[in-house]
Motif scaffolding. Structure first.
Motif: not given
Length: 227
Positions: A2-5, A71-73, A111-114, A130-135
């Protein structure tokens, strides 16, 4: 989970060439990688309607979306892929994680990628993380971790070969040209110069520019024109 939209940006596109550039190409079954400029609802809708999947980067210029994904775990999520390369006096380790995340208001986002990159420069001794986030619209199982990592790394290769050169060698960010179509024209000329020099086998564009500038006939020769 569960997560906020998380809402994607809905402002008007700042890239008028995005659709015209792709309209003439059959995108069915392709995977389009894009930087944060194209992480826009309209672009995602367009790609999905054309039968393409996307992998798009999320940065802090989309604060709500960025906060949601970072902020995903991630510490609790299993590693999907990692690789290690050593070249050019540098060691680089890249780790990729993926998570199914159904609360993102992006077209068909599945999906979300880190991606975390550890880099050690042996010349300077500098160590960076470096941390990169993608959809991505790719559903779970449609691509392996190795495939996702290769697509992401391929996009960064394009960034390094073109945009990085434009930023560092031509110093586009410091340009005082801001009127009308002039910025786009200058970007096109820079792309032409980079492409011509790479076609001639040059890997160091700054050195190639210095060499060409020493003789007024060399630019004509590079373009295949009589000097």
């Amino acid at each position: 989970m569960s997560s906020p939209s998380c809402r994607s940006p809905t402002r008007a596109t700042r890239s008028p060439a995005f659709k015209p550039l792709l309209d003439a190409i059959d995108l069915t079954g392709t995977v389009i990688t894009a930087d944060a400029l194209h992480t826009q609802h309209a672009h995602g809708v367009y790609l999905r309607e054309r039968g393409a999947h996307y992998i798009a980067q999320v940065k802090a210029n989309h604060p709500g979306l960025f906060d949601c994904v970072r902020h995903l775990p991630w510490r609790e999520i299993t590693l999907d892929h990692h690789d290690r390369t050593r070249a050019h006096h540098r060691l680089e380790i890249r780790c990729l994680k993926t998570v199914v995340f159904a609360h993102i208001d992006c077209p068909d986002a599945r999906q979300t990628l880190q991606v975390v990159r550890w880099r050690k420069d042996f010349t300077t001794g500098r160590f960076t993380i470096e941390r990169v986030y993608l959809l991505t619209s790719l559903p779970p199982g449609a691509a392996t971790g190795a495939q996702l990592a290769a697509w992401v790394r391929g996009h960064w290769k394009i960034e390094n070969l073109l945009h990085h050169v434009r930023d560092r060698t031509f110093r586009e960010d410091d340009s005082k040209i801001h009127v009308g179509h002039l910025p786009r024209i200058m970007a096109g000329l820079h792309n032409l110069a980079i492409g011509v020099h790479r076609q001639d086998g040059h890997t160091n564009i700054a050195a190639a520019l210095r060499h060409t500038a020493r003789d007024c006939r060399r630019p004509l020769t590079a373009l295949g024109l009589p000097g």
